[in-house]
Design an enzyme around this catalytic site. Structure first.
Site, PDB file in Angstrom:
ATOM      1  N   ASP A   1     -17.245   7.136  -1.768  1.00 39.05           N
ATOM      2  CA  ASP A   1     -16.027   7.009  -0.945  1.00 39.05           C
ATOM      3  C   ASP A   1     -15.757   8.393  -0.354  1.00 39.05           C
ATOM      4  OD1 ASP A   1     -13.638   6.138   0.163  1.00 39.05           O
ATOM      5  OD2 ASP A   1     -12.546   6.025  -1.736  1.00 39.05           O
TER       6      ASP A   1
ATOM      7  N   ARG B   1     -13.534  -8.797   1.704  1.00 41.42           N
ATOM      8  CA  ARG B   1     -12.143  -8.504   1.376  1.00 41.42           C
ATOM      9  C   ARG B   1     -11.277  -9.727   1.690  1.00 41.42           C
ATOM     10  NH1 ARG B   1     -10.074  -3.350   1.418  1.00 41.42           N
ATOM     11  NH2 ARG B   1      -8.170  -4.453   0.788  1.00 41.42           N
TER      12      ARG B   1
ATOM     13  N   CYS C   1     -16.332   1.516   0.483  1.00 41.95           N
ATOM     14  CA  CYS C   1     -15.153   0.709   0.810  1.00 41.95           C
ATOM     15  C   CYS C   1     -14.758   0.832   2.275  1.00 41.95           C
ATOM     16  CB  CYS C   1     -13.991   1.082  -0.100  1.00 41.95           C
ATOM     17  SG  CYS C   1     -13.429   2.782   0.109  1.00 41.95           S
TER      18      CYS C   1
ATOM     19  N   HIS D   1      -7.300   0.716  -6.389  1.00 36.26           N
ATOM     20  CA  HIS D   1      -7.485  -0.148  -5.215  1.00 36.26           C
ATOM     21  C   HIS D   1      -8.153  -1.452  -5.690  1.00 36.26           C
ATOM     22  CE1 HIS D   1      -7.751  -1.407  -1.198  1.00 36.26           C
ATOM     23  NE2 HIS D   1      -8.606  -0.547  -0.686  1.00 36.26           N
TER      24      HIS D   1
ATOM     25  N   GLN E   1     -10.099  -3.972  -3.445  1.00 39.62           N
ATOM     26  CA  GLN E   1     -11.392  -3.489  -2.969  1.00 39.62           C
ATOM     27  C   GLN E   1     -12.498  -3.812  -3.975  1.00 39.62           C
ATOM     28  OE1 GLN E   1     -12.066  -1.751   0.062  1.00 39.62           O
ATOM     29  NE2 GLN E   1     -14.092  -2.381  -0.590  1.00 39.62           N
TER      30      GLN E   1
ATOM     31  N   ARG F   1       0.881  -1.183   0.000  1.00 36.54           N
ATOM     32  CA  ARG F   1       0.000   0.000   0.000  1.00 36.54           C
ATOM     33  C   ARG F   1       0.906   1.218   0.000  1.00 36.54           C
ATOM     34  NH1 ARG F   1      -5.317   1.399   3.493  1.00 36.54           N
ATOM     35  NH2 ARG F   1      -6.082   0.028   1.875  1.00 36.54           N
TER      36      ARG F   1
HETATM   37  N1  NVA Z   1     -10.017   6.510  -1.422  1.00 32.06           N
HETATM   38  C1  NVA Z   1      -9.640   6.149  -0.075  1.00 32.06           C
HETATM   39  C2  NVA Z   1      -9.842   4.682   0.128  1.00 32.06           C
HETATM   40  C3  NVA Z   1      -9.482   4.188   1.497  1.00 32.06           C
HETATM   41  C4  NVA Z   1      -9.645   2.695   1.628  1.00 32.06           C
HETATM   42  C5  NVA Z   1      -8.197   6.546   0.181  1.00 32.06           C
HETATM   43  O1  NVA Z   1      -7.367   6.342  -0.695  1.00 32.06           O
HETATM   44  O2  NVA Z   1      -7.921   7.081   1.261  1.00 32.06           O
HETATM   45  N1   CP Z   2     -11.227  -0.240   2.420  1.00 33.75           N
HETATM   46  C1   CP Z   2      -9.949  -0.277   2.876  1.00 33.75           C
HETATM   47  O1   CP Z   2      -9.003  -0.521   2.140  1.00 33.75           O
HETATM   48  O2   CP Z   2      -9.828  -0.055   4.219  1.00 33.75           O
HETATM   49  P1   CP Z   2      -8.472   0.165   5.032  1.00 33.75           P
HETATM   50  O3   CP Z   2      -7.925   1.511   4.637  1.00 33.75           O
HETATM   51  O4   CP Z   2      -8.898   0.111   6.463  1.00 33.75           O
HETATM   52  O5   CP Z   2      -7.514  -0.926   4.685  1.00 33.75           O
END
Ligand code: NVA
Ligand code: CP
Length: 305
Positions: free
Chosen positions: A221, A289, A261, A132, A135, A105
């Site tokens: 989101d 997930r 998500c 992502h 997801q 990540r």
């Molecule tokens: N769009 C959000 C998703 C978090 C799971 C982010 O990147 O923070």
């Molecule tokens: N939806 C998701 O990826 O959640 P986290 O940021 O908690 O991993």
């Protein structure tokens, strides 16, 4: 050239591969719910590298890997040499000699791609600024569990054209469904950044209600994704009419589902009545997930079983 299979964006999978993963997910999930041991990844190690925060992604990969008989190791930027400027290429060379599969990540998509080019083992994108894919895999599995095939259906994406939105758009091309996207002006989809082949699987709407009309699934989101916190105030102003509320759900199909998500901000991108209401499947979505990623780990390490 290396033939290692990675999962860096949704379109790295064909529709047949997604179908296979869903078949395996159903089987793996059933066994999990019956407390039946399934350890195909005994003695295998997953390394998880987090450069951003996470609850679901970390837990679902870590628990999932243990349930498959393997081990998961958590690394973050702060406590490793990655935070002190070690080139990602060098990190990939070393890390991929000590484990069987890697999940990352991070910020720019380019980072996971550079890592993958220098890795001897499969690499999974656990979220980047652009995508992502894990997801959306779980989201579509959740849709199919509740409503059957997604082919030909309409998904309404309300809000920011962020990493999760881009991934829905790629999935629409792979699995042949439609996405109605509504964003405030200045936050529209950038097809190239989204990595799209064409534009015929999505339509942009300036009015979020128009995007939600007759949709089979409404999803949204956060207005500000991780890494973009400096834009928070500006975004809060720009996005205030892009909240999924009860009126918006009312114009969607009566059997429409709501997904997010997570983490969510009630009163911002979604009204509490919607996310906590009868059309919401957010908890099943989060739980899936783990099940879909277990199928993904199995597939990337063992192929078709
Ligand atoms: N769009 C959000 C998703 C978090 C799971 C982010 O990147 O923070
Ligand atoms: N939806 C998701 O990826 O959640 P986290 O940021 O908690 O991993």
């Amino acid at each position: 050239m290396s033939t290692t299979k990675h999962f860096l964006q949704f379109k790295d999978l064909s529709s047949e591969e997604v179908e296979h993963l869903f078949e395996r997910t159903r089987w793996i999930k059933e066994r999990f719910l019956r407390y039946e041991r399934y350890w195909p990844l005994a003695d295998r190690t997953l390394v998880m590298i987090f450069e951003k925060a996470s609850t679901r992604t970390r837990l679902s990969f870590e628990a999932g890997m243990h349930q498959l008989g393997g081990t998961a190791i958590y690394l973050n930027t702060r406590d490793t040499q990655l935070g002190r400027g070690e080139p990602v290429e060098d990190a990939a060379q070393v890390i991929s000699r000590m484990c069987d599969i890697v999940m990352i990540r991070t910020f720019e998509q380019e980072i996971v791609e550079r890592f993958a080019r220098n890795s001897r083992v499969p690499v999974i994108n656990g979220l980047t600024n652009e995508y992502h894919p894990c997801q959306t895999l779980a989201d579509i599995f959740t849709y199919v569990e509740h409503r059957g095939p997604i082919r030909g259906k309409t998904v309404a994406w309300i809000g920011d054209s962020n990493n999760v939105c881009n991934t829905w758009l790629q999935a629409a091309e792979v699995l042949d469904f439609n996405v109605h996207v509504s964003t405030p002006r200045g936050y529209e989809v950038e097809p190239e950044r989204a990595g799209l082949y064409g534009t015929d699987h999505y339509e942009q709407f300036s009015d979020p209600m128009a995007a939600a009309r007759d949709a089979d699934l409404v999803t949204t989101d956060v207005w500000t994704s991780m890494g973009f916190e400096a834009e928070n105030d500006e975004r809060r102003r720009a996005f205030q009419d892009w909240q999924v509320d009860v009126d918006m759900m009312r114009v969607a199909r009566p059997d429409a589902l709501f997904m997010h998500c997570l983490p969510a901000h009630r009163g911002e991108e979604v009204a509490a009545e919607v996310i906590d209401g009868p059309q919401s499947v957010v908890w099943e979505e989060a739980a899936n997930r783990m099940h879909t990623q277990k199928a993904l780990l199995e597939y990337l390490l063992l192929g078709h079983v």
